[in-house]
Design an enzyme around this catalytic site. Structure first.
Site, PDB file in Angstrom:
ATOM      1  N   CYS A  78       0.788  -0.988  -0.081  1.00 51.93           N
ATOM      2  CA  CYS A  78      -0.043  -0.062  -0.020  1.00 51.93           C
ATOM      3  C   CYS A  78       0.801   1.136   0.048  1.00 51.93           C
ATOM      4  O   CYS A  78       1.812   1.230   0.877  1.00 51.93           O
ATOM      5  CB  CYS A  78      -0.835   0.162   1.190  1.00 51.93           C
ATOM      6  SG  CYS A  78      -2.046   1.543   1.363  1.00 51.93           S
ATOM      7  N   CYS A  95      -0.300   4.355   0.323  1.00 49.99           N
ATOM      8  CA  CYS A  95      -0.930   5.534   1.154  1.00 49.99           C
ATOM      9  C   CYS A  95      -0.115   6.203   2.009  1.00 49.99           C
ATOM     10  O   CYS A  95       0.821   5.693   2.478  1.00 49.99           O
ATOM     11  CB  CYS A  95      -2.225   5.067   1.472  1.00 49.99           C
ATOM     12  SG  CYS A  95      -2.534   4.407   3.212  1.00 49.99           S
ATOM     13  N   CYS A 100      -0.756   4.317   5.975  1.00 46.90           N
ATOM     14  CA  CYS A 100      -0.381   3.006   6.675  1.00 46.90           C
ATOM     15  C   CYS A 100       1.234   3.390   7.020  1.00 46.90           C
ATOM     16  O   CYS A 100       1.960   4.045   6.677  1.00 46.90           O
ATOM     17  CB  CYS A 100      -0.242   1.921   5.670  1.00 46.90           C
ATOM     18  SG  CYS A 100      -1.760   1.487   5.282  1.00 46.90           S
TER      19      CYS A 100
END
Length: 191
Positions: A48, A50, A53
């Protein structure tokens, strides 16, 4: 120099064990570690990009999977946990001392409510489901990664056998769309 995607990906992906039944995850503190016990393997494990996180030092991506909420128990030093951002949809519970995100939980109405988000790299046992895809890949640009390096990042994921998406995998996007269709009354509730 090729950027580090994540330690679980950079040197080749180790396949998980299909019959794996879970284990413990630990924060990075040297003593009085927070421990959570997962009574199942993870699903939808993925890289991920993003900005929310937790990522290990030097990695561009986290690796995060989900377990049913009732399969996760805080089993040691839960008093050290605090929610990173109480306004976020995913309430990420992190150790106040080392900063590691131990699990993320959704408390509001959401397609993924009932699933907890975890980082299996925090385990001392092997067998966890390997990463299945890379999501929110373009988001690393927002965090300062040079856009000219994106082809190299995507190529590295593809060389490891992982598809790259700028959202989630098609299967997870279908889950979200199904949830929204039911909520709007455009799909039957039994789907």
């Amino acid at each position: 120099m090729t950027p580090s995607l994540h330690p679980l990906i950079d040197n080749g992906i180790t396949k998980g064990t299909p019959t794996f039944r879970g284990g413990n995850l630990y924060c990075k503190c040297l003593k009085d570690r927070v421990a959570i016990t997962l009574d199942s393997n993870v699903a939808h494990n993925h890289a991920c990009g993003c900005s929310k996180c937790w990522k290990p030092a030097g990695a561009l991506f986290s690796v995060v999977g989900v377990v049913p909420r009732d399969a996760l128990r805080v089993t040691a030093n839960g008093n050290k946990l605090s929610i990173v951002d109480k306004e976020a949809v995913i309430q990420r519970n992190a150790c106040r001392q080392c900063g590691v995100h131990m699990f993320g939980r959704i408390e509001t109405e959401h397609p993924f409510k009932g699933l907890d988000f975890v980082h299996v790299e925090l385990s001392d046992v092997s067998g966890w489901q390997e990463p299945q895809f890379a999501g929110f890949v373009s988001s690393i640009i927002e965090q300062g990664f040079e856009p000219t390096g994106m082809d190299e990042v995507r190529s590295k994921f593809k060389a490891m056998g992982l598809e790259t998406y700028d959202a989630l995998s098609p299967a997870l996007m279908d889950v979200i769309a199904t949830y929204m269709g039911k909520k709007a009354g455009r799909l039957p509730a039994h789907l």
